[in-house]
Design a protein around this motif. Structure first.
Motif, PDB file in Angstrom:
ATOM      1  N   LEU A  40     -10.094  16.718   8.380  1.00 47.15           N
ATOM      2  CA  LEU A  40     -10.253  15.662   7.387  1.00 47.15           C
ATOM      3  C   LEU A  40     -10.888  16.175   6.098  1.00 47.15           C
ATOM      4  CD1 LEU A  40     -11.429  12.784   9.765  1.00 47.15           C
ATOM      5  CD2 LEU A  40      -9.179  13.084   8.720  1.00 47.15           C
ATOM      6  N   GLY A  41     -11.749  17.195   6.209  1.00 42.18           N
ATOM      7  CA  GLY A  41     -12.344  17.779   5.011  1.00 42.18           C
ATOM      8  C   GLY A  41     -11.305  18.445   4.129  1.00 42.18           C
ATOM      9  N   LYS A  42     -10.399  19.195   4.748  1.00 51.88           N
ATOM     10  CA  LYS A  42      -9.315  19.834   3.980  1.00 51.88           C
ATOM     11  C   LYS A  42      -8.410  18.775   3.348  1.00 51.88           C
ATOM     12  CE  LYS A  42      -6.508  23.227   2.758  1.00 51.88           C
ATOM     13  NZ  LYS A  42      -5.357  22.464   2.255  1.00 51.88           N
ATOM     14  N   ALA A  43      -8.106  17.717   4.094  1.00 52.66           N
ATOM     15  CA  ALA A  43      -7.258  16.649   3.561  1.00 52.66           C
ATOM     16  C   ALA A  43      -7.928  15.964   2.376  1.00 52.66           C
ATOM     17  CB  ALA A  43      -6.955  15.635   4.664  1.00 52.66           C
ATOM     18  N   LEU A  59       0.827  -1.198   0.000  1.00 54.01           N
ATOM     19  CA  LEU A  59       0.000   0.000   0.000  1.00 54.01           C
ATOM     20  C   LEU A  59       0.869   1.259   0.000  1.00 54.01           C
ATOM     21  CD1 LEU A  59      -3.125  -0.035   0.123  1.00 54.01           C
ATOM     22  CD2 LEU A  59      -2.935   0.678   2.491  1.00 54.01           C
ATOM     23  N   GLY A  60       0.538   2.228  -0.859  1.00 48.71           N
ATOM     24  CA  GLY A  60       1.323   3.449  -0.948  1.00 48.71           C
ATOM     25  C   GLY A  60       1.121   4.349   0.260  1.00 48.71           C
ATOM     26  N   ARG A  61       2.231   4.975   0.714  1.00 54.22           N
ATOM     27  CA  ARG A  61       2.191   5.913   1.830  1.00 54.22           C
ATOM     28  C   ARG A  61       2.596   7.296   1.345  1.00 54.22           C
ATOM     29  NH1 ARG A  61       2.317   1.551   5.178  1.00 54.22           N
ATOM     30  NH2 ARG A  61       1.600   1.962   7.311  1.00 54.22           N
ATOM     31  N   VAL A  62       1.779   8.296   1.677  1.00 55.74           N
ATOM     32  CA  VAL A  62       2.011   9.651   1.188  1.00 55.74           C
ATOM     33  C   VAL A  62       1.823  10.632   2.335  1.00 55.74           C
ATOM     34  CG1 VAL A  62       1.276  11.411  -0.445  1.00 55.74           C
ATOM     35  CG2 VAL A  62       1.187   9.013  -1.117  1.00 55.74           C
ATOM     36  N   LYS A  63       2.742  11.588   2.447  1.00 52.37           N
ATOM     37  CA  LYS A  63       2.573  12.657   3.434  1.00 52.37           C
ATOM     38  C   LYS A  63       1.556  13.663   2.919  1.00 52.37           C
ATOM     39  CE  LYS A  63       7.192  12.447   5.513  1.00 52.37           C
ATOM     40  NZ  LYS A  63       8.436  13.203   5.784  1.00 52.37           N
ATOM     41  N   LEU A  64       0.606  14.008   3.763  1.00 55.00           N
ATOM     42  CA  LEU A  64      -0.416  14.966   3.358  1.00 55.00           C
ATOM     43  C   LEU A  64       0.211  16.302   2.978  1.00 55.00           C
ATOM     44  CD1 LEU A  64      -3.399  15.704   3.011  1.00 55.00           C
ATOM     45  CD2 LEU A  64      -3.441  16.322   5.436  1.00 55.00           C
ATOM     46  N   VAL A  78      -2.387   5.108   2.163  1.00 59.08           N
ATOM     47  CA  VAL A  78      -2.193   5.580   3.535  1.00 59.08           C
ATOM     48  C   VAL A  78      -1.735   7.038   3.488  1.00 59.08           C
ATOM     49  CG1 VAL A  78      -0.867   5.301   5.657  1.00 59.08           C
ATOM     50  CG2 VAL A  78      -1.650   3.288   4.401  1.00 59.08           C
ATOM     51  N   ILE A  79      -2.412   7.884   4.242  1.00 64.24           N
ATOM     52  CA  ILE A  79      -2.081   9.306   4.313  1.00 64.24           C
ATOM     53  C   ILE A  79      -1.448   9.594   5.671  1.00 64.24           C
ATOM     54  CG2 ILE A  79      -2.990  11.654   4.246  1.00 64.24           C
ATOM     55  CD1 ILE A  79      -3.085  10.200   1.578  1.00 64.24           C
ATOM     56  N   GLN A  80      -0.304  10.268   5.657  1.00 59.34           N
ATOM     57  CA  GLN A  80       0.420  10.605   6.884  1.00 59.34           C
ATOM     58  C   GLN A  80       0.167  12.063   7.243  1.00 59.34           C
ATOM     59  OE1 GLN A  80       4.404   9.568   5.598  1.00 59.34           O
ATOM     60  NE2 GLN A  80       4.226   7.478   6.353  1.00 59.34           N
ATOM     61  N   PHE A  81      -0.426  12.284   8.414  1.00 56.89           N
ATOM     62  CA  PHE A  81      -0.703  13.631   8.904  1.00 56.89           C
ATOM     63  C   PHE A  81       0.491  14.136   9.719  1.00 56.89           C
ATOM     64  CE2 PHE A  81      -4.847  11.943   7.955  1.00 56.89           C
ATOM     65  CZ  PHE A  81      -5.594  13.032   7.549  1.00 56.89           C
ATOM     66  N   SER A  82       0.448  15.412  10.066  1.00 55.11           N
ATOM     67  CA  SER A  82       1.478  15.987  10.920  1.00 55.11           C
ATOM     68  C   SER A  82       1.297  15.489  12.351  1.00 55.11           C
ATOM     69  CB  SER A  82       1.402  17.512  10.885  1.00 55.11           C
ATOM     70  OG  SER A  82       0.179  17.956  11.465  1.00 55.11           O
ATOM     71  N   THR A  83       2.289  15.760  13.193  1.00 57.82           N
ATOM     72  CA  THR A  83       2.228  15.287  14.581  1.00 57.82           C
ATOM     73  C   THR A  83       1.022  15.854  15.322  1.00 57.82           C
ATOM     74  OG1 THR A  83       4.640  15.133  14.601  1.00 57.82           O
ATOM     75  CG2 THR A  83       3.511  15.140  16.735  1.00 57.82           C
ATOM     76  N   SER A  84       0.790  17.156  15.160  1.00 56.63           N
ATOM     77  CA  SER A  84      -0.334  17.785  15.870  1.00 56.63           C
ATOM     78  C   SER A  84      -1.673  17.289  15.343  1.00 56.63           C
ATOM     79  CB  SER A  84      -0.249  19.313  15.729  1.00 56.63           C
ATOM     80  OG  SER A  84      -0.257  19.688  14.356  1.00 56.63           O
TER      81      SER A  84
END
Length: 475
Positions: free
Chosen positions: A133-136, A9-14, A46-52
């Protein structure tokens, strides 16, 4: 893209998917490519969010566990609903579906009141999670549009305003779900399903779903989400999610709006060993939905030069699309989805039907022009698309008017693609549905050996006016 399939599965930073002015950065192009390949192969990424942002999602899951844990063991009859009995754009508050062994709390801005003075407190942090999540989801949708060579924000006309105007109700919804809560009474017992590798996985009855959204983002506190890949295998997509990661998958609305180029995800939820857990499996699922008073149209795909099949030609009102059933059998029998292309499953249903009509004396034969078009479309999917997939080429068709000049130029947008797949000389690089009859004949001669010998009737019945009109261009 077919030659560089992803091993997992592909992993991408938002952050890498957020568009910016000017030329696209290398990180943006790589992220868009990874996202698109993963959606094509696995129908998920898979989407990677920031720490916060990851901390916000985890706190939302904690709040969800507490919310469902304090609820009564058996819901009232007015709160028991199934997907068929719920209006898609008006869900709000608590619902229970005993058949799926699932409870949910739908947060829909403009309809769901967030009042701390009410007797029953909803899960905390819903407005913040909805906004995040809407913005993402919109950034992910724009990335898919970039990959398909569409203009910027092509779906803005069918999406909610940002922010909502006065008295507007959000079409998109944030669903806080709890699956298989042990204390949830009245639910049907799950059934065991054996996987191909011999392991037993427990799914709830009838728990095979396709979301009707454009994009869905899901974050869960336990593994168990399975998505069917393009080879028909069930793949666990949240097995190794990090604390800042969520799963994204496309829905039926995006499939319709992209003329079938982006296939929807078929989902099942594994509830093995849930009885040993006091909370069940909790998740946050944001569904980016089209507005109810709009239509799903493929005009943007046509403008980008993509071929649009007959079933996607007419705009579909969103309300009608959301309320009607959508059989999944055609989506399950996909042979090759290495890139966003035509849904190959429909060939399997069209060709036998054509054979039966030809062999039956009781059926009226198709007109020659229509048989010519259908034959050319079949060859495109079976021959040309196969060549393109094997060589990792993404077919982006031109418009007929523009490509009539391209075929006489060595330096044209489609020159390299035509050369690599052996497109017949003099024939515009457009979908066979849009080719004149004379060009269809040349197309079939190039890719269907012996076609002219067995189709003399097609040649003789082709309209002479069309042949004369285009003979200078295509010979």
């Amino acid at each position: 893209m077919a030659g560089n399939g992803l091993p997992s599965l592909g992993r991408v930073k938002l952050a890498d998917l957020v568009p910016s002015e000017g030329l696209p950065t290398d990180s943006y192009k790589i992220s868009v490519s990874t996202l698109s390949q993963s959606l094509a192969q696995y129908s998920a990424a898979v989407i990677q969010f920031s720490t916060s942002d990851g901390a916000l999602l985890r706190s939302g899951l904690d709040s969800a566990r507490l919310y469902f844990h304090q609820r009564a063991s058996y819901p009232g009859s007015d709160m028991i609903h199934t997907n068929e009995t719920r209006e898609w754009c008006k869900t709000s508050g608590y619902y229970a579906d005993p058949q799926l062994w699932q409870e949910s709390y739908d947060y829909r801005p403009g309809l769901t009141p967030i009042d701390p003075n009410t007797m029953e407190l909803p899960p905390a942090g819903l407005p913040d999670a909805f906004s995040l999540l809407g913005k993402a989801a919109r950034d992910i949708l724009d990335a898919i549009s970039f990959y398909l060579n569409l203009r910027s924000s092509p779906f803005s006309e069918i999406l909610d305003n940002v922010p909502l105007r006065s008295r507007e109700i959000s079409s998109s919804v944030l669903s806080v779900c709890c699956h298989a809560r042990p204390s949830f009474q009245g639910a049907q017992h799950p059934s065991l399903i054996n996987q191909d590798d011999g392991q037993s996985v427990m799914f709830s009855d009838n728990d095979q779903q396709i979301e009707k959204s454009l994009i869905t983002l899901m974050k869960s506190d336990k593994v168990g989400l399975h998505v069917r890949d393009f080879q028909g295998r069930w793949v666990l997509v949240d097995g190794d999610l990090g604390p800042q990661e969520a799963v994204v998958f496309p829905g039926l609305a995006l499939y319709q709006a992209t003329a079938g180029y982006v296939n929807p995800a078929l989902l099942k939820t594994d509830i093995t060993n849930m009885q040993a857990n006091m909370y069940g499996r909790c998740s946050l699922a944001f569904k980016l939905m089209p507005k109810s008073m709009t239509s799903l149209s493929c005009s943007e795909m046509r403008a980008a030069g993509h071929g649009v099949e007959a079933q996607f030609q007419l705009p579909v009102p969103v309300d009608d699309f959301m309320q009607r059933s959508h059989p999944t059998d055609q989506l399950l029998n996909r042979h090759s989805l290495q890139s966003f292309n035509f849904p190959t499953a429909q060939d399997g249903s069209v060709k036998p039907l054509m054979r039966r009509k030809k062999n039956s004396s009781k059926c009226k034969p198709l007109p020659p022009s229509k048989r010519l078009r259908l034959e050319a479309q079949r060859v495109l999917k079976e021959r040309v698309q196969d060549i393109a997939d094997k060589r990792g080429i993404k077919l982006r068709f031109c418009t007929l008017k523009d490509c009539e000049t391209h075929v006489h130029s060595l330096d044209s947008p489609c020159a390299n693609i035509r050369m690599e797949i052996g497109w017949p000389p003099g024939v515009p690089f457009v979908h066979p549905h849009d080719l004149p009859n004379k060009a269809k004949v040349e197309f079939l001669k190039a890719y269907e050996p012996g076609w002219t010998a067995t189709n003399d009737t097609e040649l003789s019945l082709t309209e002479p006016g069309q042949i004369n009109q285009h003979s200078a261009d295509f010979n």
